[in-house]
Design an enzyme around this catalytic site. Structure first.
Site, mmCIF file in Angstrom:
data_model
loop_
_atom_site.group_PDB
_atom_site.id
_atom_site.type_symbol
_atom_site.label_atom_id
_atom_site.label_comp_id
_atom_site.label_asym_id
_atom_site.label_seq_id
_atom_site.Cartn_x
_atom_site.Cartn_y
_atom_site.Cartn_z
ATOM 1 N N THR A 199 6.078 0.879 2.272
ATOM 2 C CA THR A 199 7.053 1.749 2.924
ATOM 3 C C THR A 199 6.265 2.614 3.891
ATOM 4 O O THR A 199 5.526 3.502 3.474
ATOM 5 C CB THR A 199 7.800 2.626 1.909
ATOM 6 O OG1 THR A 199 8.457 1.786 0.960
ATOM 7 C CG2 THR A 199 8.833 3.501 2.606
ATOM 8 N N LEU A 258 0.834 -1.204 0.000
ATOM 9 C CA LEU A 258 0.000 0.000 0.000
ATOM 10 C C LEU A 258 0.868 1.253 0.000
ATOM 11 O O LEU A 258 2.055 1.199 0.343
ATOM 12 C CB LEU A 258 -0.925 -0.039 1.217
ATOM 13 C CG LEU A 258 -1.843 -1.271 1.272
ATOM 14 C CD1 LEU A 258 -2.466 -1.444 2.647
ATOM 15 C CD2 LEU A 258 -2.921 -1.174 0.186
ATOM 16 N N PRO A 259 0.297 2.416 -0.368
ATOM 17 C CA PRO A 259 1.120 3.616 -0.575
ATOM 18 C C PRO A 259 1.795 4.180 0.665
ATOM 19 O O PRO A 259 2.919 4.660 0.593
ATOM 20 C CB PRO A 259 0.127 4.638 -1.153
ATOM 21 C CG PRO A 259 -1.008 3.834 -1.679
ATOM 22 C CD PRO A 259 -1.093 2.626 -0.812
ATOM 23 N N LYS A 294 7.815 11.375 -0.285
ATOM 24 C CA LYS A 294 7.178 10.816 0.915
ATOM 25 C C LYS A 294 8.168 10.005 1.731
ATOM 26 O O LYS A 294 8.245 10.132 2.964
ATOM 27 C CB LYS A 294 5.986 9.948 0.499
ATOM 28 C CG LYS A 294 5.216 9.300 1.645
ATOM 29 C CD LYS A 294 5.657 7.871 1.947
ATOM 30 C CE LYS A 294 5.330 6.922 0.824
ATOM 31 N NZ LYS A 294 5.652 5.511 1.186
ATOM 32 N N LYS A 320 14.287 0.084 5.679
ATOM 33 C CA LYS A 320 13.798 0.527 4.376
ATOM 34 C C LYS A 320 13.932 2.044 4.231
ATOM 35 O O LYS A 320 14.352 2.546 3.176
ATOM 36 C CB LYS A 320 12.343 0.096 4.203
ATOM 37 C CG LYS A 320 11.614 0.696 3.011
ATOM 38 C CD LYS A 320 12.219 0.299 1.683
ATOM 39 C CE LYS A 320 11.331 0.780 0.526
ATOM 40 N NZ LYS A 320 11.952 0.553 -0.791
#
Length: 306
Positions: free
Chosen positions: A89, A61-62, A233, A164
């Site tokens: 992420t 998912l975003p 982001k 990450k």
């Protein structure tokens, strides 16, 4: 294991397709049902239905906001023995909170940051950095092995998403800095092939000089990877992490400015490699390639980008 996949977009769809090509039945849920069928998965009517029909649920998912929204639908269906693997992420503090919520229902929750981009997802050769209980990772490993070549257990809940963010910050910094250098090389009227050969044999070598710019200078932006919006982001998430840890982050200014500029100049939903064009726009309309090269290299095949 019965396998469920929530979020079958650019990355999730490719990972789910790897699982399906391995002969496993995949139950999928996405806001665009066509993404589910394109990946070779069977559509579920809801997140709840997917969880009820799965032993392991994979999320791609975003951001944390979307993960938390999906989790609100997932939690009522959580049960002992279920494994949830978050391949997004996401913000590590959100991850740790969700881990505690699922643990209260005896449901395992692994945070698994991924690297390798669309090309590696397509080939099933991603790198995974996983946080959570080691024993639960071993239970999930047979499924994760279907789309990854390297799996690292990084520590307790939140560690995978933390690693990450560290990786993506370095990724963003190298890309933004190399883009600036290549625009300067172009304006200095240097041969770009030679410049890259020098960099790749010298101390300035990095992922962008090795894997991105040899294509970009010929007009191939390696479409299919992380967008400028998503890169920005990720850098912001890193800055928040650094602040929470009390770590000085003077080097974050460069990628924040570069990818923010790319968004402002209309490249928001373009692959993050187009940051070089944003910098070129402000440098007199510089492009590293000519229009003919760009037209001939305009491939939309999945490429490595993160």
């Amino acid at each position: 294991m019965r396998i469920g996949f929530v979020g079958l977009g650019n990355m999730g769809g490719r990972m789910a397709a790897c699982v399906a090509r391995a002969g496993q039945e995949v139950l999928g849920y996405d806001v665009r049902e066509e993404n589910v069928t394109a990946a070779g998965a069977k559509p579920a009517a809801s997140v709840g239905e997917l969880v009820d029909g799965s032993d392991i649920v994979l999320l791609s998912l975003p951001d944390s906001k979307v993960v938390e929204a999906v989790m609100a639908d997932l939690l009522p269906h959580a049960r002992p023995g279920l494994i949830v693997v978050d391949l997004s992420t996401a913000a590590p503090d959100s991850t740790v909170r969700l881990h505690a919520l699922l643990a209260s229902r005896d449901t395992a929750y692994l945070d698994a940051g991924i690297s390798g981009g669309a090309a590696a997802a397509e080939k099933g050769s991603l790198t995974l950095m996983v946080g959570g209980e080691a024993g639960e990772l071993e239970r999930a490993r047979p499924v994760l092995d279907l789309f990854s070549a390297n799996i690292f257990h990084c520590g307790p809940s939140g560690a995978g998403h933390t690693v990450k963010l560290l990786n993506n910050f370095l990724n963003a910094t190298a890309l933004a800095a190399t883009a600036e250098v290549m625009v300067a090389a172009r304006k200095a009227e240097l041969d770009l092939e030679t410049v890259l050969a020098v960099l790749n044999a010298s101390s300035g070598v990095n992922f962008a000089t090795l894997n991105r710019f040899p294509k970009i200078i010929h007009g191939d932006y390696l479409k299919g990877g992380l967008t400028n919006t998503l890169m920005l982001k990720d850098v912001n998430l890193y800055v928040e992490l650094a602040a929470r840890l009390g770590v000085a982050s003077p080097n974050s200014a460069g990628p924040l400015a570069s990818f923010g500029l790319a968004r402002a100049l209309g490249y928001a939903d373009e692959i993050s490699n187009t940051v070089v064009d944003a910098l070129g726009d402000l440098s007199g309309g510089v492009r590293l390639h000519d229009a003919a090269a760009a037209d001939s290299a305009g491939s939309t095949a999945p490429r490595e980008d993160a």
